[in-house]
Design an enzyme around this catalytic site. Structure first.
Site, PDB file in Angstrom:
ATOM      1  N   HIS A 277      41.644  50.585  49.227  1.00  0.00           N
ATOM      2  CA  HIS A 277      41.529  49.248  49.840  1.00  0.00           C
ATOM      3  C   HIS A 277      40.223  48.596  49.377  1.00  0.00           C
ATOM      4  O   HIS A 277      39.138  49.159  49.524  1.00  0.00           O
ATOM      5  CB  HIS A 277      41.547  49.402  51.361  1.00  0.00           C
TER       6      HIS A 277
ATOM      7  N   SER B  96      38.788  52.162  52.748  1.00  0.00           N
ATOM      8  CA  SER B  96      38.133  50.928  52.297  1.00  0.00           C
ATOM      9  C   SER B  96      36.812  51.283  51.628  1.00  0.00           C
ATOM     10  O   SER B  96      35.923  51.856  52.268  1.00  0.00           O
ATOM     11  CB  SER B  96      37.863  50.012  53.482  1.00  0.00           C
TER      12      SER B  96
ATOM     13  N   ASP C 103      43.770  47.189  59.925  1.00  0.00           N
ATOM     14  CA  ASP C 103      42.468  47.295  59.261  1.00  0.00           C
ATOM     15  C   ASP C 103      41.349  46.965  60.237  1.00  0.00           C
ATOM     16  O   ASP C 103      41.297  45.854  60.762  1.00  0.00           O
ATOM     17  CB  ASP C 103      42.481  46.301  58.076  1.00  0.00           C
TER      18      ASP C 103
ATOM     19  N   GLY D 284      38.062  49.497  62.334  1.00  0.00           N
ATOM     20  CA  GLY D 284      37.758  50.403  63.440  1.00  0.00           C
ATOM     21  C   GLY D 284      38.762  51.526  63.632  1.00  0.00           C
ATOM     22  O   GLY D 284      38.820  52.129  64.707  1.00  0.00           O
TER      23      GLY D 284
ATOM     24  N   GLY E 118      34.815  40.877  57.981  1.00  0.00           N
ATOM     25  CA  GLY E 118      33.495  40.591  57.417  1.00  0.00           C
ATOM     26  C   GLY E 118      32.625  41.825  57.218  1.00  0.00           C
ATOM     27  O   GLY E 118      31.817  41.871  56.296  1.00  0.00           O
ATOM     28  N   PHE E 119      32.823  42.827  58.064  1.00  0.00           N
ATOM     29  CA  PHE E 119      31.934  43.985  58.005  1.00  0.00           C
ATOM     30  C   PHE E 119      32.680  45.270  58.342  1.00  0.00           C
ATOM     31  O   PHE E 119      33.632  45.242  59.146  1.00  0.00           O
ATOM     32  CB  PHE E 119      30.772  43.820  59.003  1.00  0.00           C
ATOM     33  N   GLY E 120      32.221  46.355  57.755  1.00  0.00           N
ATOM     34  CA  GLY E 120      32.738  47.667  58.126  1.00  0.00           C
ATOM     35  C   GLY E 120      32.038  48.161  59.384  1.00  0.00           C
ATOM     36  O   GLY E 120      31.050  47.576  59.839  1.00  0.00           O
ATOM     37  N   GLY E 121      32.564  49.216  59.945  1.00  0.00           N
ATOM     38  CA  GLY E 121      31.895  49.891  61.059  1.00  0.00           C
ATOM     39  C   GLY E 121      31.950  49.182  62.397  1.00  0.00           C
ATOM     40  O   GLY E 121      31.137  49.458  63.283  1.00  0.00           O
TER      41      GLY E 121
ATOM     42  N   MET F 163      39.284  37.944  51.595  1.00  0.00           N
ATOM     43  CA  MET F 163      38.723  37.205  52.738  1.00  0.00           C
ATOM     44  C   MET F 163      37.910  36.070  52.139  1.00  0.00           C
ATOM     45  O   MET F 163      36.677  36.146  52.019  1.00  0.00           O
ATOM     46  CB  MET F 163      37.854  38.147  53.585  1.00  0.00           C
TER      47      MET F 163
ATOM     48  N   HIS G 256      42.311  43.025  49.507  1.00  0.00           N
ATOM     49  CA  HIS G 256      42.281  42.204  50.721  1.00  0.00           C
ATOM     50  C   HIS G 256      41.304  41.054  50.478  1.00  0.00           C
ATOM     51  O   HIS G 256      40.097  41.262  50.406  1.00  0.00           O
ATOM     52  CB  HIS G 256      41.836  43.111  51.892  1.00  0.00           C
TER      53      HIS G 256
ATOM     54  N   MET H 185      44.512  42.484  61.418  1.00  0.00           N
ATOM     55  CA  MET H 185      43.095  42.831  61.569  1.00  0.00           C
ATOM     56  C   MET H 185      42.847  43.343  62.991  1.00  0.00           C
ATOM     57  O   MET H 185      43.251  42.716  63.973  1.00  0.00           O
ATOM     58  CB  MET H 185      42.197  41.607  61.337  1.00  0.00           C
TER      59      MET H 185
ATOM     60  N   MET I 124      35.084  39.414  49.661  1.00  0.00           N
ATOM     61  CA  MET I 124      34.562  38.414  50.615  1.00  0.00           C
ATOM     62  C   MET I 124      33.703  37.415  49.857  1.00  0.00           C
ATOM     63  O   MET I 124      32.937  37.798  48.965  1.00  0.00           O
ATOM     64  CB  MET I 124      33.709  39.115  51.672  1.00  0.00           C
TER      65      MET I 124
ATOM     66  N   ASP J 244      37.859  45.172  49.608  1.00  0.00           N
ATOM     67  CA  ASP J 244      37.574  43.989  50.422  1.00  0.00           C
ATOM     68  C   ASP J 244      36.787  42.969  49.613  1.00  0.00           C
ATOM     69  O   ASP J 244      35.630  43.199  49.266  1.00  0.00           O
ATOM     70  CB  ASP J 244      36.771  44.402  51.662  1.00  0.00           C
TER      71      ASP J 244
HETATM   72  C1  DX5 Z   1      36.562  44.300  57.400  1.00  0.00           C
HETATM   73  C2  DX5 Z   1      37.310  44.881  56.245  1.00  0.00           C
HETATM   74  C3  DX5 Z   1      37.727  46.270  56.451  1.00  0.00           C
HETATM   75  C4  DX5 Z   1      36.586  47.236  56.646  1.00  0.00           C
HETATM   76  C5  DX5 Z   1      37.112  48.344  57.505  1.00  0.00           C
HETATM   77  O1  DX5 Z   1      36.477  42.935  57.247  1.00  0.00           O
HETATM   78  O2  DX5 Z   1      38.492  44.133  55.993  1.00  0.00           O
HETATM   79  O3  DX5 Z   1      38.577  46.720  55.402  1.00  0.00           O
HETATM   80  O4  DX5 Z   1      36.071  47.770  55.467  1.00  0.00           O
HETATM   81  O5  DX5 Z   1      36.046  49.172  57.803  1.00  0.00           O
HETATM   82  P1  DX5 Z   1      36.028  50.119  59.093  1.00  0.00           P
HETATM   83  O6  DX5 Z   1      37.148  51.078  58.936  1.00  0.00           O
HETATM   84  O7  DX5 Z   1      34.683  50.744  58.982  1.00  0.00           O
HETATM   85  O8  DX5 Z   1      36.190  49.218  60.283  1.00  0.00           O
HETATM   86 ZN    ZN Z   2      39.997  45.038  54.597  1.00  0.00          ZN
END
Ligand code: DX5
Ligand code: ZN
Length: 213
Positions: free
Chosen positions: A31, A6, A173, A175, A140-143, A66, A64, A135, A35, A33
């Site tokens: 990938h 991503s 998708d 973590g 909404g957020f990575g990490g 959102m 993806h 999911m 949003m 994202d």
């Molecule tokens: C979260 C995104 C994911 C995100 C995954 O809403 O849809 O694609 O980037 O990031 P990690 O792998 O860091 O959880």
């Molecule tokens: Zn995603």
């Protein structure tokens, strides 16, 4: 296992280099994202930037969405001819119609389930989609931290796909890392998305390799 890094966790000041680097490091899909600041409390990129990503990428895009007002966003991204456009079933009133529209435009439709949305919501659409994205974090957020109940959902989804004789891939998708990927594999997952795990690594090829079982 296929791997879709991503770009949400990429260095956006060097996006061209980052996209090229993950493609060379063995990514199967890129990938993306999208949003809108409404469906999720974050705002990312639109077709202008995703078009630039498509030009940098040697691998197909996995978009993806959102967003609210899903058909509007689908039409913005169809001209980029990604491999998949996935949208959240929680947001769309007419998901079958929208899948049909995506397919008629030469793109593979995919449905996303939030962590609380049951697999049973897919019973009458599973034969009309090419992929289901489960999911494993609240979007909404990575990490963020992996929610392990997705493992049970993936098994239920695999059973539904088999019982309906559907041709549908399972993607997870959120973590995902080198420690939980084997459990995802055992649960029947085909594709993992990984943002933080890949982009926080000093060696993208090693990180992607750790996810390819
Ligand atoms: C979260 C995104 C994911 C995100 C995954 O809403 O849809 O694609 O980037 O990031 P990690 O792998 O860091 O959880
Ligand atoms: Zn995603």
């Amino acid at each position: 296992m296929y791997v879709a890094p991503s770009i949400l966790s990429a260095d956006f000041g060097r996006l061209d280099d980052e996209v090229k680097a993950i493609c060379e490091a063995g990514a199967d899909l890129v990938h993306v994202d999208v949003m809108d600041g409404h469906f999720v409390p974050n705002l990312t990129i639109g077709p202008l930037v995703v078009n630039a990503v498509a030009k940098s990428s040697t691998k197909p895009l996995d978009i993806h969405l959102m967003v609210e007002n899903v058909p509007f966003f689908v039409d913005l991204f169809l001209p980029l001819k990604p491999k998949f456009i996935s949208f959240h079933i929680e947001e769309e009133k007419h998901p079958l119609r929208l899948c049909d529209h995506i397919r008629k435009n030469g793109v593979n439709p995919a449905i996303v389930l939030n962590p609380h949305t049951p697999v049973s919501s897919l019973e009458y659409i599973i034969n009309d989609v090419d992929m289901v994205l489960l999911m494993s974090v609240n979007p909404g957020f990575g990490g963020q931290k992996f929610i392990p109940s997705v493992l049970d959902k993936a098994k239920q989804l695999r059973e539904l796909i088999e019982s309906k004789n559907a041709a549908c891939l399972i993607e997870v998708d959120g973590g995902v890392n080198g420690l939980n990927v084997s459990e995802l594999d055992e649960a029947g997952v085909d594709i993992v998305v990984a943002g933080n795990f890949v982009f926080s690594s000093s060696d993208y090829a090693e990180a992607i390799k750790a996810l390819k079982l």
